[in-house]
Design an enzyme around this catalytic site. Structure first.
Site, short mmCIF file in Angstrom:
data_model
loop_
_atom_site.label_atom_id
_atom_site.label_comp_id
_atom_site.label_asym_id
_atom_site.label_seq_id
_atom_site.Cartn_x
_atom_site.Cartn_y
_atom_site.Cartn_z
N CYS A 63 0.79 -1.18 0.03
CA CYS A 63 0.00 0.15 0.06
C CYS A 63 0.95 1.22 -0.14
CB CYS A 63 -0.87 0.10 1.20
SG CYS A 63 -2.10 1.23 1.24
N CYS A 75 -0.53 5.80 7.16
CA CYS A 75 -1.93 5.37 7.65
C CYS A 75 -1.75 4.44 8.86
CB CYS A 75 -2.38 4.48 6.43
SG CYS A 75 -4.07 3.76 6.85
N GLN A 253 -19.30 -9.25 11.47
CA GLN A 253 -18.09 -9.71 11.38
C GLN A 253 -17.34 -8.76 10.26
OE1 GLN A 253 -16.38 -11.34 13.43
NE2 GLN A 253 -18.12 -12.22 14.75
N GLU A 300 -29.07 -11.54 23.74
CA GLU A 300 -28.35 -10.32 23.23
C GLU A 300 -29.00 -9.03 23.99
OE1 GLU A 300 -26.23 -7.49 21.74
OE2 GLU A 300 -25.93 -9.43 21.36
N CYS A 374 -12.35 -11.73 20.26
CA CYS A 374 -11.51 -10.90 19.64
C CYS A 374 -10.59 -10.45 20.25
CB CYS A 374 -12.40 -9.76 19.05
SG CYS A 374 -13.05 -8.88 20.13
#
Length: 416
Positions: A63, A75, A253, A300, A374
């Site tokens: 990149c 970045c 996701q 949830e 995660c």
């Protein structure tokens, strides 16, 4: 600030090279183990001035915006484009191994499920209006400076090809020169643009956004802080044949391949379980797939996500019964007495993990538990609670979803 020559010993958990120096470790971005560099040092942070020894594992970043020589700035979206695949994949897997080891756990850890360029269907950009242009990109690491991007190798072609259109919509909704964010989700019916932090969106901005969208193709919905401004088409995502209309700004996701890999691991682990609890269920990433083979109780805390899950279950033929419950599992986890009716439990919490819920699971008689995470650190803590109660970790699989970053997912399978 001082300048000194340092040799990089290892990669830190954030992806920076770490050199041992007088006064302690020095963190040097964009370096690799074995490299020697002249470093401008401020306390424990270093900036490479020149390099005398280069690692054979160093590769050319794909990149133009990456690294200290990136066009228009560095970045902050990626940290490890300069590392070879072998070194990078080993680093990602080691994040999980080391987090487990820190809690005294040494289960079998599978090879990393790798990520590839162009897979990201969900990307969060920072946006700001200037006198010259609309900046849209990522914040430079440790800075409020926005590196406005022209290309993004991690993102899908469907997002990259629409960068100019996203800028146009951002310009229409902007009310000041203050920065704000937009989460871009590529769906089957077009891009879903969820803006956050735009101050005082009024009738003028609403009309401008509407006029902009009517002149564009490929954008399904635009929302601001959860309020839908325009929705030419309902955004649609697919969970293995179950079509879901996700809420504006809702969690999804980041890549479809990683989602599918996690789902395959979950389903394989559940085996012949007949009744399953899916905790922190979101919009049904796992629950709606599990419902192909077992009864599911989905729990949830976010109302709109749960509504999307429930609607998808009701409108899909061939699923086993799916029940839903809105519940804040951080404040009120499912108790051991409530868990006894389930053969298996799946949980996929935010980064903080599921400590209180795991304490209740530890007291339960649930035979199979699948933990999706995660954050390797909170995962290791939660697994330690379960193993102390007699659960055995059958396998942990690390999954790369955020390419060239220091973030890694994992799926752990436990049984009692």
């Amino acid at each position: 600030m001082t300048t000194e020559t340092l040799t990089i010993a290892r990669l830190g958990s954030g992806g920076d090279g770490i050199a041992e120096a007088a006064g302690g470790p020095v963190y040097v971005p964009f370096t690799l183990p074995g490299e020697t560099a002249a470093v401008a040092r401020v306390k424990n942070h270093g900036t490479v001035m020149s390099m005398s020894v280069v690692s054979p594992e160093r590769v050319e970043p794909p990149c133009v915006h990456f690294g200290p020589d990136g066009r228009n700035g560095t970045c902050g979206g990626c940290t490890l484009q300069h590392a070879s695949d072998a070194l990078y994949h080993d680093f990602k897997r080691s994040l999980v191994v080391n987090a487990l080891k820190a809690k005294g756990l040494a289960p079998e850890v599978a090879p990393l499920v790798i990520a590839r360029p162009g897979e990201r269907r969900r990307v969060v950009f920072t946006v700001r209006r200037t006198e010259k242009e609309m900046l849209l990109g990522f914040n430079q690491a440790g800075s409020h400076h926005i590196v406005s991007i022209e290309h993004c190798p991690i993102s899908s072609d469907g997002i990259v090809s629409m960068l100019a259109a996203i800028r146009r919509v951002a310009a229409a909704i902007a009310t000041s020169a203050e920065p704000f964010r937009v989460t871009v989700l590529e769906t089957l019916s077009g891009l879903d643009l969820a803006f956050e932090g735009v101050k005082k969106v009024g009738d003028k901005e609403r009309r401008a956004v509407t006029e902009c969208i009517l002149s564009l193709r490929g954008i399904a919905r635009v929302s601001s802080d959860g309020e839908v401004l325009i929705e030419p088409q309902k955004p649609v995502i697919d969970f293995s044949g179950v079509r879901v209309f996700p809420p504006a700004g809702g969690f999804t996701q980041a890549t479809k391949p990683a989602e599918d890999a996690m789902a395959d691991l979950v389903l394989a682990a559940l085996g012949k379980a007949r009744r399953v609890a899916d905790l922190f269920a979101g919009s049904g990433t796992f629950a709606l797939r599990i419902a192909r083979q077992a009864k599911v109780h989905a729990v949830e805390g976010e109302e709109k996500a749960l509504k999307a899950l429930d609607q998808a279950a009701r409108n899909t033929q061939g699923l086993k019964p799916v029940t839903v419950e809105r519940r804040d599992l951080f404040r009120r986890p499912l108790m051991a007495s409530e868990l006894k009716v389930f053969d298996a439990v799946v949980f996929d919490p935010p980064r903080a993990g599921a400590e209180d819920q795991c304490r209740e699971l530890a007291r339960s008689g649930v035979k199979t538990i699948v933990a999706v995470s995660c954050n390797p650190v909170s995962l290791a803590r939660d697994l330690a609670i379960l193993t102390a109660a007699g659960y055995r970790i059958r396998l942990v699989t690390p999954i790369d979803q955020f390419l060239w970053s220091a973030h890694v997912e994992a799926v752990a399978v436990l049984e009692k």
